[in-house]
Design a protein around this motif. Sequence first.
Motif, short mmCIF file in Angstrom:
data_model
loop_
_atom_site.label_atom_id
_atom_site.label_comp_id
_atom_site.label_asym_id
_atom_site.label_seq_id
_atom_site.Cartn_x
_atom_site.Cartn_y
_atom_site.Cartn_z
N PHE A 148 0.85 -1.20 0.00
CA PHE A 148 0.00 0.00 0.00
C PHE A 148 0.88 1.26 0.00
O PHE A 148 0.99 1.97 1.00
CB PHE A 148 -0.91 -0.02 1.23
CG PHE A 148 -1.86 -1.18 1.26
CD1 PHE A 148 -3.07 -1.14 0.58
CD2 PHE A 148 -1.53 -2.33 1.96
CE1 PHE A 148 -3.93 -2.22 0.59
CE2 PHE A 148 -2.38 -3.41 1.99
CZ PHE A 148 -3.58 -3.37 1.30
N GLY A 149 1.52 1.52 -1.13
CA GLY A 149 2.42 2.67 -1.22
C GLY A 149 3.75 2.38 -0.56
O GLY A 149 3.90 1.41 0.21
N ARG A 150 4.74 3.22 -0.84
CA ARG A 150 6.09 3.03 -0.31
C ARG A 150 6.40 4.16 0.67
O ARG A 150 6.61 5.31 0.27
CB ARG A 150 7.10 3.01 -1.45
CG ARG A 150 6.85 1.90 -2.46
CD ARG A 150 7.68 2.06 -3.72
NE ARG A 150 7.36 3.31 -4.42
CZ ARG A 150 7.96 3.73 -5.53
NH1 ARG A 150 8.89 2.98 -6.09
NH2 ARG A 150 7.63 4.86 -6.09
N PRO A 151 6.46 3.87 1.96
CA PRO A 151 6.68 4.93 2.96
C PRO A 151 8.01 5.64 2.79
O PRO A 151 8.11 6.84 3.08
CB PRO A 151 6.61 4.17 4.29
CG PRO A 151 6.80 2.73 3.95
CD PRO A 151 6.25 2.55 2.59
N ALA A 152 9.04 4.94 2.29
CA ALA A 152 10.34 5.59 2.09
C ALA A 152 10.27 6.69 1.04
O ALA A 152 11.09 7.61 1.04
CB ALA A 152 11.39 4.56 1.70
N MET A 153 9.26 6.62 0.15
CA MET A 153 9.07 7.63 -0.88
C MET A 153 8.00 8.63 -0.48
O MET A 153 7.61 9.48 -1.30
CB MET A 153 8.68 6.95 -2.20
CG MET A 153 9.65 5.88 -2.67
SD MET A 153 11.28 6.56 -3.06
CE MET A 153 10.91 7.49 -4.52
N GLY A 154 7.51 8.53 0.74
CA GLY A 154 6.49 9.46 1.21
C GLY A 154 5.12 9.24 0.59
O GLY A 154 4.29 10.16 0.55
N GLU A 155 4.86 8.01 0.11
CA GLU A 155 3.60 7.72 -0.58
C GLU A 155 2.51 7.32 0.41
O GLU A 155 2.74 6.50 1.30
CB GLU A 155 3.82 6.60 -1.60
CG GLU A 155 4.80 6.97 -2.70
CD GLU A 155 5.23 5.77 -3.52
OE1 GLU A 155 6.01 5.97 -4.47
OE2 GLU A 155 4.80 4.65 -3.20
N THR A 156 1.34 7.89 0.24
CA THR A 156 0.17 7.52 1.04
C THR A 156 -1.00 7.27 0.10
O THR A 156 -1.13 7.91 -0.94
CB THR A 156 -0.21 8.62 2.04
OG1 THR A 156 -0.45 9.85 1.32
CG2 THR A 156 0.91 8.84 3.05
N LEU A 157 -1.85 6.32 0.48
CA LEU A 157 -2.99 5.95 -0.35
C LEU A 157 -4.27 6.51 0.26
O LEU A 157 -4.93 5.85 1.06
CB LEU A 157 -3.09 4.42 -0.49
CG LEU A 157 -2.39 3.82 -1.71
CD1 LEU A 157 -0.89 4.07 -1.64
CD2 LEU A 157 -2.66 2.33 -1.81
N THR A 158 -4.58 7.74 -0.11
CA THR A 158 -5.81 8.37 0.39
C THR A 158 -6.97 8.24 -0.59
O THR A 158 -8.11 8.53 -0.24
CB THR A 158 -5.56 9.86 0.67
OG1 THR A 158 -5.09 10.50 -0.54
CG2 THR A 158 -4.51 10.04 1.76
#
Length: 271
Positions: A148-158
């Motif tokens: 669910f997205g890559r936290p290291a890239m700052g990705e969030t699934l809103t």
Amino acid sequence: MQSSPSALPRARGDIRLTVKPQSRRSVLDDLRMSGSYKCVFPRPKGDALDAVLVNTAGGITGGDRFRVEAQAQTGTALTLTTQAAERAYRTQPGQIGQLRTELHVEAEARLHWMPQETILFNGSALTRSLRVELAESAHFLMVEPLIFGRPAMGETLTDAHFRDHIEITRAGRPQFLDKLNMSGDLQAHMARPFIGNGAGAMALLVYAAPDAETRLNRLRDLLPETAGASLIQDGLLVARVLACEGFALRRVLDPALKYLSQSELPKCWTL
């Protein structure tokens, strides 16, 4: 002048392959490919044939259509994996990407369905289906990892949409059915204590074979507290895994898959 979503170019891909026995080995019998989906074959190991699926479009977005159909004939061994993680990218409004897989495993054949992770990006919309037909004496192992997205890239699934359908039959009898439908703020959904408790990755493992019961205790020993495994019927072992992110999920899946498959993982899993 801006093109409408329906007028934009879309990726199409279709793979059909069949494996047959030959001199105590599994070899390619038939292969057909079209569009942006390709299949390559690393150097064979032992009696099994490895096939690697390659999405040359680089990912899946709205309106894309991909299909895989594979058959392991009597007495063969086939492992299907992907070259890299599949990526579900942002789509135009009203557009949905589709990935369909159909697997047929004949008597005394063995098929391992081991794709690498599917990574969902914000704004993505993906519908995926996996249908498996097993003969009475067939062996089958599958894993479906989801990120669910890559936290290291700052990705969030809103704002994302994901629908998954997995169906397994043995000798025409329904054996396993799993459906997942997630839509909207997936990060908030996975943060709920009794759903994901903040997990950013998950996986489903299914092992369908006569010796499934004997594998249960050892598999449980290999899993963390955020995972569980059950023998849901004779010959059918199912496990679910939650992890904080993709790397942590890999650390769980690697030993579990090696144990269940009794072999090394496909080489592209370790590159």
